[in-house]
Design a protein around this motif. Sequence first.
Motif, PDB file in Angstrom:
ATOM      1  N   SER A  43      41.835  34.790  34.328  1.00  4.91           N
ATOM      2  CA  SER A  43      41.295  36.048  34.826  1.00  4.91           C
ATOM      3  C   SER A  43      40.776  36.907  33.660  1.00  4.91           C
ATOM      4  O   SER A  43      39.733  37.540  33.744  1.00  4.91           O
ATOM      5  N   ASP A  47      37.098  37.998  33.921  1.00  2.00           N
ATOM      6  CA  ASP A  47      36.910  39.355  34.431  1.00  2.00           C
ATOM      7  C   ASP A  47      36.754  40.396  33.331  1.00  2.00           C
ATOM      8  O   ASP A  47      36.067  41.388  33.520  1.00  2.00           O
ATOM      9  N   ARG A  75      38.801  48.001  37.572  1.00  2.00           N
ATOM     10  CA  ARG A  75      38.376  47.473  38.880  1.00  2.00           C
ATOM     11  C   ARG A  75      37.532  48.521  39.595  1.00  2.00           C
ATOM     12  O   ARG A  75      36.553  48.201  40.252  1.00  2.00           O
ATOM     13  N   THR A  81      37.994  41.358  39.260  1.00  2.00           N
ATOM     14  CA  THR A  81      39.312  40.737  39.429  1.00  2.00           C
ATOM     15  C   THR A  81      39.727  40.712  40.900  1.00  2.00           C
ATOM     16  O   THR A  81      39.784  41.753  41.548  1.00  2.00           O
ATOM     17  N   GLU A  82      40.024  39.517  41.403  1.00  2.00           N
ATOM     18  CA  GLU A  82      40.459  39.415  42.794  1.00  2.00           C
ATOM     19  C   GLU A  82      41.876  39.971  42.923  1.00  2.00           C
ATOM     20  O   GLU A  82      42.678  39.827  42.004  1.00  2.00           O
TER      21      GLU A  82
END
Lengths: 209, 380
Positions: A43, A47, A75, A81-82
Amino acid sequence: MRGAGVLVLSLLACGCALERGRETPAPPAASLPHEVEQAGVESFRNDCLACHSEDLVRQQRLTKAQWAKNLDKMRGWGSPTEPENIEALTTYLAAAFHREAGSYAPETIPAEKVPALFDALPDGPFGGGDRERGRALYADRCAPCHGDDARGGEMGTALAGRLCLDRAAEIAEIVRVGRARMPGNEETTDAEVRDLLAYLRSLPAQPRN
Amino acid sequence: MIRRRDFLEAGGLAALGGLAGGTTWAAAASDSTQRSLLVHSLRPENLATPIEWFDRLVTPTDVFFIRSHFGAPAIVRDARLRIEGLVERPLDLTMGDLGALPQVTVTAVLQCSGNGRALHDPRVPGIQWIHGAMGQASWTGIRLGDLLERAGVVSDAAHVGFEGKDVPPKPAVPPFHRSIPLDRAVDPTTLVALRMNGEPLTHAHGAPFRLVVPGWGGNHWMKWLGTVRLQREATRGFFMETGYRLPRSPVEPGAAVRPADTVPLTTVPVKSLIARPTDGSRLPRGRQEVVGIAFSGEAPIAKVEVSIDAGATWREAALEGESGVGRWQVFRLRFDAGPGAVRALARAVDRSGNAQPERASWNPSGYFWNAWHSVQWEVV
């Protein structure tokens, strides 16, 4: 060094090609389950590194609560980023770059090499493209991530008005090699890069507000 | 291209120089092979000046720190400066137009408000600048007040907004737009600079136009300036309403501070810093020289004192260079020492009576670190 602690990154920054092959320090041994570390590093690479070079993150010395707050801010500013990766990313960052992680010594760059970070590069084979062909190409291949107006989308960063447009060879390499979540397309021809650049350079440098 | 080894070698050379009899960091720093910047981040570009350069009045442009929020914009080829908003005559000026107006030169400190962030305890997020996000240069350009007079400021304008050409990397990232009150904008030291240290501004330092606000934190010195807007109110947005603010009154280190309890940071607090000797160096016995710089955004420097006995007694250092608000002077103190460890402390006071504090005032974003600087070296 454990698991995915070593990142061999194919990073070609807009503005510089100095980021390749850097290493992410592994978190303290035995502090993280392997899967968490792996997901966190993944990540981090996908990200964070689309907008930041790795050094910006490596110099931080923050608690998990501070990392969580910062990630929340990022974010909000468009980091992709999920939700399911937030915990792993936060855990990884807090394990690797925490308050007791020791002092950080910035690397040095010779002063004579600094102007080259900001200079335009010669267009070489990428000059004199066709704006209309570039517009079509952009709409087809780039707009889904970088946005219809090239000011950034959910995945991709802004392109219009940025220094990378003056550094055609670097754009060509990013397009071919990829960066962060962006897949490379080795088949991209010089002519396609040339047309894309002609289009991107024709876009207004600043949105009017 | 970038080697950590350079960092280590430079430190090693200084130590060897000391042993060999008197080669100092200054000599090493002046050697062209040693000119370098410290890389805090390559993307966006944030590079710091090594501390040994803070032993002189003017910081050379090639080793002057570089700060950017979003990375540099595309190189501006058809440079224009627009002055709009609450004005009688909006202006759209080319480089030629600006170059033809009366030029003024001001020597002033540019310091990133986050300089020293890494020294705040507890640590806070942001670029972890140590000492190197500052420098002093001569800035040449047009008084902003002259430009505003040409445009004719409408009577209810009270703030001047500035927009640079750097582009946020994502649409959700707030633009780096700032404003300053009109009275600060028309201060005769506030410039739209075209030149730095006698040369045209470089792209790294904000070409073609950069705002110069002597005495105020670097966040006001807008780079790649494109638009100046006269407004009734201060600019809104993250970089005015959340970033670049300080607690209204001092808080405990680590405390959470509500936005409503913050005020915009403006003037740079009084500060001195020791450039030489560098921490951890070795120097030959005999004459020792402590050299550094001191400045305040509030008033000219009144005095700099150095202690070599952990603060029990203080000696006044000699000051060099012209004094001024937001302008640094070099201080120098010489004394003799035999073998052993020496620790020097420096502190400054400005002419308004502001004294550099023993401990910096912690704040949630890590701005304005200005504690007494302490350096230890070994006399051999």
